[in-house]
Scaffold this motif. Structure first.
Motif, PDB file in Angstrom:
ATOM      1  N   GLN A   1      -7.103  97.651  32.919  1.00  0.00           N
ATOM      2  CA  GLN A   1      -8.094  98.730  32.808  1.00  0.00           C
ATOM      3  C   GLN A   1      -9.067  98.700  33.982  1.00  0.00           C
ATOM      4  O   GLN A   1      -9.554  99.742  34.422  1.00  0.00           O
ATOM      5  N   ASN A   2      -9.344  97.502  34.487  1.00  0.00           N
ATOM      6  CA  ASN A   2     -10.264  97.394  35.619  1.00  0.00           C
ATOM      7  C   ASN A   2      -9.572  97.666  36.945  1.00  0.00           C
ATOM      8  O   ASN A   2     -10.212  98.058  37.931  1.00  0.00           O
ATOM      9  N   ILE A   3      -8.239  97.453  36.995  1.00  0.00           N
ATOM     10  CA  ILE A   3      -7.520  97.606  38.252  1.00  0.00           C
ATOM     11  C   ILE A   3      -6.985  99.018  38.415  1.00  0.00           C
ATOM     12  O   ILE A   3      -7.116  99.637  39.491  1.00  0.00           O
ATOM     13  N   LEU A   4      -6.376  99.571  37.350  1.00  0.00           N
ATOM     14  CA  LEU A   4      -5.729 100.883  37.446  1.00  0.00           C
ATOM     15  C   LEU A   4      -6.750 101.995  37.638  1.00  0.00           C
ATOM     16  O   LEU A   4      -7.881 101.915  37.142  1.00  0.00           O
ATOM     17  N   PRO A   5      -6.383 103.049  38.352  1.00  0.00           N
ATOM     18  CA  PRO A   5      -7.299 104.199  38.543  1.00  0.00           C
ATOM     19  C   PRO A   5      -7.592 104.899  37.214  1.00  0.00           C
ATOM     20  O   PRO A   5      -6.789 104.862  36.280  1.00  0.00           O
ATOM     21  N   SER A   6      -8.727 105.551  37.164  1.00  0.00           N
ATOM     22  CA  SER A   6      -9.133 106.228  35.918  1.00  0.00           C
ATOM     23  C   SER A   6      -8.189 107.387  35.583  1.00  0.00           C
ATOM     24  O   SER A   6      -7.935 107.676  34.420  1.00  0.00           O
ATOM     25  N   GLN A   7      -7.643 108.060  36.610  1.00  0.00           N
ATOM     26  CA  GLN A   7      -6.722 109.166  36.340  1.00  0.00           C
ATOM     27  C   GLN A   7      -5.456 108.672  35.660  1.00  0.00           C
ATOM     28  O   GLN A   7      -4.928 109.302  34.742  1.00  0.00           O
ATOM     29  N   LEU A   8      -4.971 107.509  36.106  1.00  0.00           N
ATOM     30  CA  LEU A   8      -3.772 106.961  35.500  1.00  0.00           C
ATOM     31  C   LEU A   8      -4.038 106.499  34.083  1.00  0.00           C
ATOM     32  O   LEU A   8      -3.208 106.690  33.180  1.00  0.00           O
ATOM     33  N   LEU A   9      -5.208 105.908  33.846  1.00  0.00           N
ATOM     34  CA  LEU A   9      -5.577 105.484  32.489  1.00  0.00           C
ATOM     35  C   LEU A   9      -5.677 106.685  31.564  1.00  0.00           C
ATOM     36  O   LEU A   9      -5.249 106.623  30.408  1.00  0.00           O
ATOM     37  N   SER A  10      -6.237 107.785  32.051  1.00  0.00           N
ATOM     38  CA  SER A  10      -6.348 108.999  31.229  1.00  0.00           C
ATOM     39  C   SER A  10      -4.976 109.548  30.906  1.00  0.00           C
ATOM     40  O   SER A  10      -4.719 110.007  29.788  1.00  0.00           O
ATOM     41  N   LEU A  11      -4.067 109.482  31.881  1.00  0.00           N
ATOM     42  CA  LEU A  11      -2.701 109.966  31.648  1.00  0.00           C
ATOM     43  C   LEU A  11      -1.979 109.107  30.620  1.00  0.00           C
ATOM     44  O   LEU A  11      -1.286 109.620  29.723  1.00  0.00           O
ATOM     45  N   LEU A  12      -2.150 107.778  30.724  1.00  0.00           N
ATOM     46  CA  LEU A  12      -1.538 106.876  29.747  1.00  0.00           C
ATOM     47  C   LEU A  12      -2.099 107.092  28.353  1.00  0.00           C
ATOM     48  O   LEU A  12      -1.376 107.045  27.350  1.00  0.00           O
ATOM     49  N   ASN A  13      -3.403 107.340  28.277  1.00  0.00           N
ATOM     50  CA  ASN A  13      -4.036 107.589  26.972  1.00  0.00           C
ATOM     51  C   ASN A  13      -3.517 108.877  26.348  1.00  0.00           C
ATOM     52  O   ASN A  13      -3.243 108.940  25.142  1.00  0.00           O
ATOM     53  N   SER A  14      -3.351 109.917  27.162  1.00  0.00           N
ATOM     54  CA  SER A  14      -2.811 111.184  26.651  1.00  0.00           C
ATOM     55  C   SER A  14      -1.368 111.000  26.177  1.00  0.00           C
ATOM     56  O   SER A  14      -0.963 111.561  25.149  1.00  0.00           O
ATOM     57  N   PHE A  15      -0.604 110.190  26.929  1.00  0.00           N
ATOM     58  CA  PHE A  15       0.778 109.947  26.536  1.00  0.00           C
ATOM     59  C   PHE A  15       0.843 109.198  25.202  1.00  0.00           C
ATOM     60  O   PHE A  15       1.672 109.494  24.341  1.00  0.00           O
ATOM     61  N   TYR A  16      -0.063 108.242  25.035  1.00  0.00           N
ATOM     62  CA  TYR A  16      -0.099 107.472  23.784  1.00  0.00           C
ATOM     63  C   TYR A  16      -0.483 108.368  22.602  1.00  0.00           C
ATOM     64  O   TYR A  16       0.124 108.293  21.523  1.00  0.00           O
ATOM     65  N   GLU A  17      -1.444 109.257  22.806  1.00  0.00           N
ATOM     66  CA  GLU A  17      -1.857 110.159  21.723  1.00  0.00           C
ATOM     67  C   GLU A  17      -0.746 111.148  21.381  1.00  0.00           C
ATOM     68  O   GLU A  17      -0.559 111.506  20.216  1.00  0.00           O
ATOM     69  N   SER A  18       0.007 111.573  22.387  1.00  0.00           N
ATOM     70  CA  SER A  18       1.120 112.483  22.124  1.00  0.00           C
ATOM     71  C   SER A  18       2.201 111.800  21.298  1.00  0.00           C
ATOM     72  O   SER A  18       2.767 112.395  20.365  1.00  0.00           O
ATOM     73  N   LEU A  19       2.490 110.536  21.616  1.00  0.00           N
ATOM     74  CA  LEU A  19       3.456 109.784  20.824  1.00  0.00           C
ATOM     75  C   LEU A  19       2.963 109.598  19.388  1.00  0.00           C
ATOM     76  O   LEU A  19       3.732 109.710  18.422  1.00  0.00           O
ATOM     77  N   GLN A  20       1.668 109.331  19.266  1.00  0.00           N
ATOM     78  CA  GLN A  20       1.095 109.140  17.923  1.00  0.00           C
ATOM     79  C   GLN A  20       1.166 110.428  17.116  1.00  0.00           C
ATOM     80  O   GLN A  20       1.504 110.407  15.922  1.00  0.00           O
ATOM     81  N   ASP A  21       0.876 111.577  17.749  1.00  0.00           N
ATOM     82  CA  ASP A  21       0.955 112.861  17.041  1.00  0.00           C
ATOM     83  C   ASP A  21       2.386 113.205  16.671  1.00  0.00           C
ATOM     84  O   ASP A  21       2.646 113.846  15.647  1.00  0.00           O
ATOM     85  N   LEU A  22       3.334 112.786  17.510  1.00  0.00           N
ATOM     86  CA  LEU A  22       4.725 113.105  17.256  1.00  0.00           C
ATOM     87  C   LEU A  22       5.265 112.398  16.018  1.00  0.00           C
ATOM     88  O   LEU A  22       6.006 112.981  15.219  1.00  0.00           O
ATOM     89  N   PHE A  23       4.884 111.161  15.856  1.00  0.00           N
ATOM     90  CA  PHE A  23       5.420 110.375  14.743  1.00  0.00           C
ATOM     91  C   PHE A  23       4.481 110.337  13.528  1.00  0.00           C
ATOM     92  O   PHE A  23       4.898 109.875  12.469  1.00  0.00           O
ATOM     93  N   SER A  24       3.261 110.821  13.675  1.00  0.00           N
ATOM     94  CA  SER A  24       2.327 110.795  12.537  1.00  0.00           C
ATOM     95  C   SER A  24       2.600 111.968  11.599  1.00  0.00           C
ATOM     96  O   SER A  24       2.871 113.092  12.055  1.00  0.00           O
ATOM     97  N   PRO A  25       2.525 111.764  10.275  1.00  0.00           N
ATOM     98  CA  PRO A  25       2.744 112.869   9.325  1.00  0.00           C
ATOM     99  C   PRO A  25       1.510 113.747   9.123  1.00  0.00           C
ATOM    100  O   PRO A  25       1.556 114.698   8.345  1.00  0.00           O
ATOM    101  N   TYR A  26       0.405 113.451   9.818  1.00  0.00           N
ATOM    102  CA  TYR A  26      -0.853 114.165   9.608  1.00  0.00           C
ATOM    103  C   TYR A  26      -1.196 115.034  10.811  1.00  0.00           C
ATOM    104  O   TYR A  26      -0.810 114.738  11.947  1.00  0.00           O
ATOM    105  N   ALA A  27      -1.940 116.089  10.529  1.00  0.00           N
ATOM    106  CA  ALA A  27      -2.500 116.959  11.565  1.00  0.00           C
ATOM    107  C   ALA A  27      -4.015 116.797  11.565  1.00  0.00           C
ATOM    108  O   ALA A  27      -4.629 116.612  10.503  1.00  0.00           O
TER     109      ALA A  27
END
Length: 519
Positions: free
Chosen positions: A18-44
């Motif tokens: 988190q301290n080494i990687l650029p903030s843009q890349l961290l934001s992209l990884l976070n969005s990817f993680y949330e998309s995976l969570q929304d895909l497999f989660s049964p809730y909206a």
């Protein structure tokens, strides 16, 4: 121990990344993680921020409704582990909201939902970002979301209407400024339970008020402005002002007491109307005495008779407008013109002691829809007053029968007259009842204080009357002319013997009651 050490190593690696990687890349990884969570989660999840947009100026009305809704649903609030309690100076009600980052459960049509209150601190600022997040199952989002939000909004608006502090407004004579009204808290104690009204009249009024308050869809469907007009007329002290207060407490509406003598012209009257809020009662008391409205129509008719020229008539009207005063035309537009539809759920109330002095154009259907005659107390109304002031029931005192006989014989008094007698003698029930009987006997004999009103009303029922519909219905219920009183006065000597016999019978009843009580 090996598992714990591996977890600590993983956390340390994530911290380093988190301290080494650029903030843009961290934001992209976070969005990817949330998309995976929304895909497999049964809730909206649906987020409702406190403000619309990013400026923080436009308040999100749905956020406020959610807060009110959670306050109104106590069963849901009880399931929350932590609540924030508060109370304002102007209210005795304790309000609560979900504590930051806590969740409250709810149910609707057999489905489980939850609300989470998020509070995040804005970086490099003391401000906080608040929002509610609604969680529900994905497979129900299409069928559940819209009706649930409609239910939430209706429940929140009803809770706000009942729980908010009501205000009593009066015009200050400066409607051209930001506000032509000043207000104080409205805390009048009058209710329909304490009002001295006959049961049938009370039920008619409450049913009409309920139908009006619940009639939003009906008024929109038929194409009518959502307003209602009431004309309250009767002798002084008959309870007209108390009825207005009871109506306001019943509907939880604000009250606007409009003083026409402070209004300079029709434009200011229109400005005052625009500044009133929805769910309010606009009151003009003593409409026949506030301004000389009938003079407008008489002046125009006499001008037309004397001068047939239409140009001169129009010049006359222009001069009247330049003189700067409220005219009959302006008041008619106030009650039933195009400007009267500005705002919704408003009740306009006129009061008068003499209905025949009010211009018929003001009280026709569409302006004054309901006409309530506030007369003297009937038997049931007196029982209500006796219970309120003395705490006695009708079966617990023998003089109730005597009072009822006096009422039937024309000795009925107004609620204000009876209330003053009962208030003065509230510590002695017997004395209070005897004074009421004495006052009624005085009226039957022709007491001067009641003759003044009888000159206008002649003979009328002691019970109040409600008339709904066409003004033609008023003709049958309107009081006879003054000359009717003169005829009655000439023949009053022939009925004096009957009155004397009735009083002898009353005295015998009161003496027998005193003998039974050992007085």
């Amino acid at each position: 121990m090996e598992i714990l050490s591996q977890l600590w190593s993983l956390l340390g690696l994530l911290t380093v990344l988190q301290n080494i990687l650029p903030s843009q890349l961290l934001s992209l990884l976070n969005s990817f993680y949330e998309s995976l969570q929304d895909l497999f989660s049964p809730y909206a999840y649906f987020e409702i921020p406190e403000f619309n947009g990013y400026c923080g100026v436009d308040v999100n009305d749905l956020y406020r409704h959610v807060n009110l809704y959670i306050n109104s649903v106590n069963t849901s609030a009880a399931k929350c582990r932590r609540l924030t309690l508060s109370r304002s100076k102007s209210s005795n009600r304790i309000s609560f909201t979900v504590a930051p980052n806590h969740t409250v459960q709810d149910s609707f049509n057999g489905h489980s939902l939850s609300w989470t209150h998020h509070v995040d601190t804005v970086q490099d600022s003391l401000e906080e970002k608040r929002s509610f997040t609604l969680k529900l199952r994905k497979r129900h989002r299409q069928t559940l979301l819209s009706p649930y939000l409609h239910h939430l909004t209706s429940r929140a608006e009803e809770f706000e209407r009942v729980s908010r502090e009501r205000r009593l407004f009066t015009n200050n004579g400066h409607a051209s400024y930001d506000s032509g009204w000043v207000s104080v808290p409205f805390r009048h104690p009058s209710t329909f339970e304490t009002m001295a009204l006959e049961p049938e009249l009370k039920n008619q009024i409450t049913e009409d008020l309920t139908a009006f308050a619940d009639g939003k869809e009906f008024y929109h469907r038929v194409g009518r402005a959502w307003k209602r007009g009431y004309l309250l007329y009767g002798p002084p002290g008959s309870g007209k002002s108390s009825l207005i207060a009871a109506m306001a407490n019943y509907l939880c509406y604000d009250v606007y007491d409009l003083e026409l003598t402070k209004v300079t012209d029709n434009s200011e009257l229109r400005a005052l109307l625009l500044q009133t809020t929805n769910r309010s009662i606009i009151v003009i008391e003593d409409i026949d005495c506030s301004v000389d409205l009938t003079a407008d129509r008489m002046m125009k008719s006499s001008t037309t008779t004397a001068k047939r020229s239409s140009s001169r008539t129009s010049m006359k009207e222009d001069v009247e407008d330049q003189n700067g005063r409220v005219t009959l035309s302006g008041l008619l537009n106030f009650t039933d013109g195009l400007w009267s539809c500005c705002g919704e759920e408003k009740i306009i109330v006129f009061t008068t002691n003499h209905r025949e002095n009010v211009d018929r154009a003001l009280v026709r259907c569409g302006r004054m829809d309901v006409h309530v005659s506030m007369g003297t107390c009937g038997a049931h109304a007196f029982k209500v007053l006796a219970k309120n002031y003395l705490g006695v029931e009708s079966h617990s005192h023998a003089l109730f029968d005597v009072v009822e006989s006096c009422i039937r014989s024309g000795g009925a008094l107004t609620p204000a007259q009876i209330g003053e007698i009962l208030l003065r003698n509230r510590g002695d029930v017997d004395m209070a009842m005897k004074e009421v009987v004495t006052a009624m006997q005085t009226k039957i004999l022709g007491g001067r204080e009641v003759l003044e009103w009888e000159e206008m009303t002649v003979v009328r029922s002691p019970e109040s009357v409600l008339v709904v519909g066409s003004p033609d219905n008023l003709e049958s219920s309107s009081p006879p002319p003054k000359c009717g009183w003169k005829k009655r006065k000439e023949g009053s000597s022939s009925s004096s013997d009957k009155k004397a016999k009735f009083l002898v019978r009353l005295r015998s009843l009161t003496k027998s009651d005193s003998g039974r009580r050992g007085v």
